[in-house]
Design an enzyme around this catalytic site. Structure first.
Site, mmCIF file in Angstrom:
data_model
loop_
_atom_site.group_PDB
_atom_site.id
_atom_site.type_symbol
_atom_site.label_atom_id
_atom_site.label_comp_id
_atom_site.label_asym_id
_atom_site.label_seq_id
_atom_site.Cartn_x
_atom_site.Cartn_y
_atom_site.Cartn_z
ATOM 1 N N TYR A 100 0.827 -1.230 -0.226
ATOM 2 C CA TYR A 100 0.145 -0.047 0.061
ATOM 3 C C TYR A 100 0.864 1.370 -0.018
ATOM 4 C CZ TYR A 100 -3.636 -3.200 1.777
ATOM 5 O OH TYR A 100 -4.243 -4.373 1.782
ATOM 6 N N GLY A 111 -14.376 -6.915 2.228
ATOM 7 C CA GLY A 111 -15.383 -6.698 1.437
ATOM 8 C C GLY A 111 -16.760 -6.992 1.714
ATOM 9 N N PRO A 112 -17.015 -6.695 3.122
ATOM 10 C CA PRO A 112 -18.596 -7.069 3.787
ATOM 11 C C PRO A 112 -19.448 -6.415 3.146
ATOM 12 C CG PRO A 112 -17.117 -5.984 5.284
ATOM 13 C CD PRO A 112 -16.126 -6.290 4.114
ATOM 14 N N ALA A 144 -19.703 -5.466 -0.144
ATOM 15 C CA ALA A 144 -19.708 -5.746 -1.560
ATOM 16 C C ALA A 144 -19.749 -4.151 -2.408
ATOM 17 C CB ALA A 144 -21.152 -6.291 -1.742
ATOM 18 N N LYS A 145 -18.706 -3.582 -2.141
ATOM 19 C CA LYS A 145 -18.390 -2.377 -2.987
ATOM 20 C C LYS A 145 -19.691 -1.268 -2.563
ATOM 21 C CE LYS A 145 -15.544 -4.456 -6.367
ATOM 22 N NZ LYS A 145 -15.076 -4.511 -7.855
ATOM 23 N N GLY A 146 -20.089 -1.147 -1.550
ATOM 24 C CA GLY A 146 -21.156 -0.400 -1.070
ATOM 25 C C GLY A 146 -22.602 -0.745 -1.585
ATOM 26 N N LEU A 147 -22.710 -2.049 -1.957
ATOM 27 C CA LEU A 147 -24.243 -2.522 -2.375
ATOM 28 C C LEU A 147 -24.800 -2.763 -1.372
ATOM 29 C CD1 LEU A 147 -23.146 -4.696 -5.629
ATOM 30 C CD2 LEU A 147 -24.502 -2.583 -5.777
ATOM 31 N N LEU A 148 -23.915 -3.018 -0.158
ATOM 32 C CA LEU A 148 -24.843 -3.441 1.124
ATOM 33 C C LEU A 148 -24.763 -2.322 2.129
ATOM 34 C CD1 LEU A 148 -23.561 -7.351 1.290
ATOM 35 C CD2 LEU A 148 -25.796 -6.397 0.851
#
Length: 303
Positions: A51, A198-199, A201-205
């Site tokens: 990073y 990734g809990p 899901a790229k903001g979908l959740l």
């Protein structure tokens, strides 16, 4: 904030960890985010030598220095930057791991790393050599424990069989239930913890939900499927609570999961994620509904 044991180690990590990849490269801004995480009771911080060309490790180490002995500090190795910084190559060799750990320790400003993780991996890697490097670093006192960061079933199985790793970092969410079929049961059987990434899901959740959807969909969900599933989840499960709460609590409902790693580019995100991690657990009925509504996908590759 509650803590869970990481595998069979003596490390107890908070149920929410801070993924440091997305913190600002400005020292003051980065420190504010990390200080906010500390204020929320988070004790688990995850970074990597990859990073920001190592700058991330430097920032994290400096911010945690006053409380180093109370924190669980995790970093990763295996990706070697090219000299011109145009990209990186994969190097899981023993010589590279044992050389690179010293640079990470220097950047982090510490004399030991709590959890040292292989940042990827393929079945073609020299696994025995890689494991030997981690075991030697542990014996030499440079690291306390080691794990891998991988979603490859064939790689995970080999490390379970041949190593003494304590954790596997892997992507897991309501919309990516692939670990449930084979990875989570296998790791549970051997006392190895999962650290999830990734809990959301790229903001979908998150509460922004379909604002984050694209024409490509997400994994094996088409856009049309997302437009059908997400509102139903919101209506039936997230009524009266944030979608972030539901997403994080779904991960934490599995006892093999030791900690959920979320990134944050602002203090507000840290506070929101911390509140979600400390919110009410999902009921058995809610978990059952989520599983009926979503796909129990499996890994199609890396068999």
């Amino acid at each position: 904030m509650k803590k869970r044991q990481l595998g069979n180690s003596d490390l107890f990590v908070t149920e929410l960890g801070l993924g440091c990849m997305s913190i600002d490269t400005d020292e003051k801004a980065a420190r504010y985010i990390i200080d906010t995480a500390l204020d929320e009771g988070i004790n688990y911080f995850d970074t990597a030598d990859l990073y920001d060309f190592g700058v991330n490790e430097t920032l994290v180490g400096a911010a945690l220095k006053p409380v180093r002995d109370k924190m669980i500090l995790a970093t990763k190795v295996g990706n070697r930057w090219r000299k011109d910084r145009s990209g990186w190559s994969w190097d899981p060799s023993k010589s590279y791991i044992k050389e690179e750990v010293k640079y990470s320790l220097k950047r982090l400003g510490t004399d030991y790393i709590d959890l040292y993780q292989l940042h990827g991996g393929t079945i073609e890697d020299p696994l025995e050599e890689t494991i030997e490097a981690f075991e030697e670093l542990k014996a030499e006192g440079y690291i306390r424990y080691y794990g891998i960061s991988s979603i490859r079933p064939n790689v995970i199985r080999e490390y379970v069989r041949k190593s003494k790793m304590v954790s596997v970092m892997m992507q897991y969410s309501i919309l990516d239930r692939r670990p449930e079929e084979e990875a989570l049961p296998l790791l549970a059987e051997h006392g190895i913890s999962v650290v999830t990434r990734g809990p959301l899901a790229k903001g979908l959740l998150s509460d922004r939900m379909l604002e984050k959807a694209s024409e490509k969909g997400y994994l094996d969900y088409s856009l049309e499927e997302l437009q059908e599933v997400l509102p139903l989840l919101k209506e039936k499960i997230a009524l009266g609570r944030s979608f972030t709460e539901v997403a994080l609590q779904y991960n934490l409902s599995n006892p093999t999961v030791a900690s959920v790693i979320t990134g944050a580019s602002s203090a507000e995100q840290v506070r929101s994620n911390a509140a979600a991690a400390m919110s009410r657990a999902l009921s058995d009925e809610e978990i059952s509904f989520i599983r009926k509504l979503t796909k129990a996908s499996v890994y199609q590759e890396h068999r």
